[in-house]
Design an enzyme around this catalytic site. Structure first.
Site, PDB file in Angstrom:
ATOM      1  N   THR A   1      23.971  11.838 -22.779  1.00 39.88           N
ATOM      2  CA  THR A   1      22.547  11.517 -22.838  1.00 39.88           C
ATOM      3  C   THR A   1      22.241  10.588 -24.013  1.00 39.88           C
ATOM      4  O   THR A   1      21.560   9.567 -23.857  1.00 39.88           O
ATOM      5  CB  THR A   1      21.716  12.814 -22.965  1.00 39.88           C
ATOM      6  OG1 THR A   1      21.979  13.625 -21.809  1.00 39.88           O
ATOM      7  CG2 THR A   1      20.239  12.521 -23.075  1.00 39.88           C
TER       8      THR A   1
ATOM      9  N   GLN B   1      30.755  10.617 -15.277  1.00 42.52           N
ATOM     10  CA  GLN B   1      31.474  11.317 -14.203  1.00 42.52           C
ATOM     11  C   GLN B   1      32.771  10.617 -13.816  1.00 42.52           C
ATOM     12  O   GLN B   1      33.655  11.238 -13.228  1.00 42.52           O
ATOM     13  CB  GLN B   1      30.583  11.443 -12.958  1.00 42.52           C
ATOM     14  CG  GLN B   1      29.383  12.339 -13.128  1.00 42.52           C
ATOM     15  CD  GLN B   1      29.740  13.823 -13.192  1.00 42.52           C
ATOM     16  OE1 GLN B   1      30.797  14.252 -12.759  1.00 42.52           O
ATOM     17  NE2 GLN B   1      28.830  14.612 -13.750  1.00 42.52           N
TER      18      GLN B   1
ATOM     19  N   HIS C   1      32.156  17.103 -22.437  1.00 48.04           N
ATOM     20  CA  HIS C   1      32.167  18.363 -21.671  1.00 48.04           C
ATOM     21  C   HIS C   1      32.348  18.163 -20.169  1.00 48.04           C
ATOM     22  O   HIS C   1      32.464  19.132 -19.429  1.00 48.04           O
ATOM     23  CB  HIS C   1      30.929  19.217 -21.986  1.00 48.04           C
ATOM     24  CG  HIS C   1      29.648  18.804 -21.345  1.00 48.04           C
ATOM     25  ND1 HIS C   1      29.133  19.462 -20.241  1.00 48.04           N
ATOM     26  CD2 HIS C   1      28.767  17.831 -21.643  1.00 48.04           C
ATOM     27  CE1 HIS C   1      27.982  18.902 -19.913  1.00 48.04           C
ATOM     28  NE2 HIS C   1      27.736  17.904 -20.748  1.00 48.04           N
TER      29      HIS C   1
ATOM     30  N   CYS D   1      20.307  19.630 -13.975  1.00 42.43           N
ATOM     31  CA  CYS D   1      19.039  19.382 -14.662  1.00 42.43           C
ATOM     32  C   CYS D   1      17.852  19.547 -13.735  1.00 42.43           C
ATOM     33  O   CYS D   1      16.756  19.853 -14.170  1.00 42.43           O
ATOM     34  CB  CYS D   1      19.023  17.970 -15.241  1.00 42.43           C
ATOM     35  SG  CYS D   1      20.630  17.417 -15.766  1.00 42.43           S
TER      36      CYS D   1
HETATM   37  C1  PLP Z   1      26.329  15.066 -17.522  1.00 43.87           C
HETATM   38  C2  PLP Z   1      25.885  13.673 -17.363  1.00 43.87           C
HETATM   39  C3  PLP Z   1      25.159  13.022 -18.371  1.00 43.87           C
HETATM   40  C4  PLP Z   1      24.701  13.719 -19.619  1.00 43.87           C
HETATM   41  O1  PLP Z   1      25.767  14.001 -20.494  1.00 43.87           O
HETATM   42  P1  PLP Z   1      25.525  15.116 -21.630  1.00 43.87           P
HETATM   43  O2  PLP Z   1      26.770  15.029 -22.465  1.00 43.87           O
HETATM   44  O3  PLP Z   1      25.387  16.423 -20.917  1.00 43.87           O
HETATM   45  O4  PLP Z   1      24.309  14.731 -22.381  1.00 43.87           O
HETATM   46  C5  PLP Z   1      24.802  11.709 -18.181  1.00 43.87           C
HETATM   47  N1  PLP Z   1      25.153  11.047 -17.065  1.00 43.87           N
HETATM   48  C6  PLP Z   1      25.857  11.629 -16.087  1.00 43.87           C
HETATM   49  C7  PLP Z   1      26.232  10.838 -14.873  1.00 43.87           C
HETATM   50  C8  PLP Z   1      26.236  12.960 -16.196  1.00 43.87           C
HETATM   51  O5  PLP Z   1      26.917  13.538 -15.218  1.00 43.87           O
END
Ligand code: PLP
Length: 397
Positions: A72, A179, A201, A325
């Site tokens: 994010t 991803q 993560h 989310c």
């Molecule tokens: C999980 C995700 C995020 C956010 O990443 P965080 O480390 O949880 O803030 C942003 N973009 C995509 C495509 C995600 O899958």
């Protein structure tokens, strides 16, 4: 009861080697990397080794890696940072309708601050058209932000082609590759992108840490001010345990990329084929080919995704509807709607995202449990009423 975790696009378990390293950097090697004494220098060594590992995973130079608090923040830094630094050149940004909210809401924020945003649509498979991008570029366009792989339905965009179009016009190109990294080959030189976000993560590392790749020479401003950390791009004492955890997770992802891909593809295709064979009136959302090896997203006509999830959960199976989310909200997925999927089918969609720890037995178990859940829910569904004559036309295999 068997426990099957099929929500790896929301988060992954931390690899034990990674967890051990994180712990070591909390207890033994706890120094502040900005300190000049031995404790500080040890911590600095860990951070810089992690930077090399992350850079190596995406074929970047270590000096092009900025550590952040996650995907994010990396998205925010890329978009706001480029917007701030280039506003004399222009205030127009292009993105797509299927982006993660970290990108979409950042663009909406900038719109309120006087920037203009063009949101490109996608086709029924969820893919952005290069011609649409060409048509949307303007003389005052400063940034294009299009995700590499979608978190809900796994579509992998033609980033190389899209980035080349932007570059030809002298426009920066950012991709949210959170991803994609660790699942498919991500090479910033081959892709030709200027900025790229990733998160620990999602690749078996800890939560709360990620990175932004910033190609050398890119005009960008920081969004957090304070000390001179991260080459003045991101103030604040580094999250050393998280960063070394990300570094090791990146190293393992690089070493195991091909093995993971093969393993996931086998399970993914078994799950998809198994569901299409056993359950009627279903639709696979997202492309069949240009698709993440771990993503299965299926709409089940006449039933609510949330009811399916609750019933799966009772059987020990963890899946999700849309992204983590948005679950809990009654709005159907903005991604599926952008693909032209009806509200009803979008509400009946379930995402199952596989991980390295899943086995063939896990898939067998899901294929044993899921069809009867759907059958039972459909037998109680008021939506099934008019099924005879107006059998949903848009339901296809
Ligand atoms: C999980 C995700 C995020 C956010 O990443 P965080 O480390 O949880 O803030 C942003 N973009 C995509 C495509 C995600 O899958």
């Amino acid at each position: 009861m068997r426990k099957v975790y099929l929500d790896h696009s929301a988060t992954t378990p931390v690899r034990s080697e990674v967890a051990e390293l994180v712990l070591r950097y909390m207890t033994d090697t706890f120094g502040n990397p900005s300190s000049v004494h031995g404790f500080g220098r040890e911590a600095r060594k860990g951070v810089e080794e992690a930077r090399e590992r992350v850079a190596s995973l995406i074929n970047a130079d270590p000096r092009e890696i900025v550590f952040t608090s996650g995907g994010t923040e990396a998205d925010n830094l890329a978009i706001k940072g480029v917007a701030l630094a280039n506003r004399k050149k222009g205030r127009h940004i292009i993105t797509s309708a299927i982006e993660h909210h970290a990108v979409l809401h950042t663009c909406e924020f900038l719109e309120k601050e006087g920037y203009e945003v063009t949101v490109l649509g996608v086709d029924s498979a969820g893919l952005v058209s290069p011609d649409d991008l060409k048509a949307a570029l303007r003389d005052d366009t400063i940034l294009v932000s299009i995700m590499m792989a979608n978190n809900e339905m796994g579509a992998i965009q033609p980033i190389k082609e899209l980035a080349a179009i932007a570059r030809e016009r002298g426009v920066y190109f950012h991709t949210d590759a959170v991803q994609a990294v660790g699942q498919v080959k991500v090479d910033v030189e081959e892709l030709g992108v200027d900025l790229l976000s990733l998160s620990a993560h999602k690749i078996y590392g800890p939560k709360g840490v990620g990175a932004l790749y910033v190609r050398r020479g890119t005009k960008i401003k920081p969004i957090a001010h304070g000390g001179g950390h991260e080459r003045r791009m991101r103030a604040g004492t580094e999250n050393v345990p998280g960063i070394v955890g990300l570094g090791l997770a990146a190293k393992l992802a690089q070493e195991e990329l091909e093995d993971r891909r093969r393993h996931l593809l086998k399970l993914r295709d078994k799950l998809i084929e198994g569901i299409l064979d056993r359950v009627e009136d279903v639709r696979l959302n997202g492309p069949r080919e240009e698709r993440l090896p771990n993503n299965v997203n299926i709409s089940f006509a006449y039933v609510e995704g949330e009811s399916i999830l609750l019933n799966l959960d009772l059987q020990g199976i963890a899946a999700s509807s849309g992204s983590a989310c948005t679950s809990g909200s009654l709005e159907p997925s903005h991604v599926l709607l952008a693909m032209g999927i009806s509200h009803e089918l979008a509400h009946g969609s379930v995402r199952m995202s596989l991980g390295t720890g899943n086995s063939e037995e896990d898939i067998d178990y899901v294929l044993e449990v899921l069809p009867s859940i759907i059958e039972r829910l459909r037998s109680m569904s008021p939506l099934v009423g008019g099924r005879g004559e107006e059998k949903l036309q848009h339901v296809q295999r």
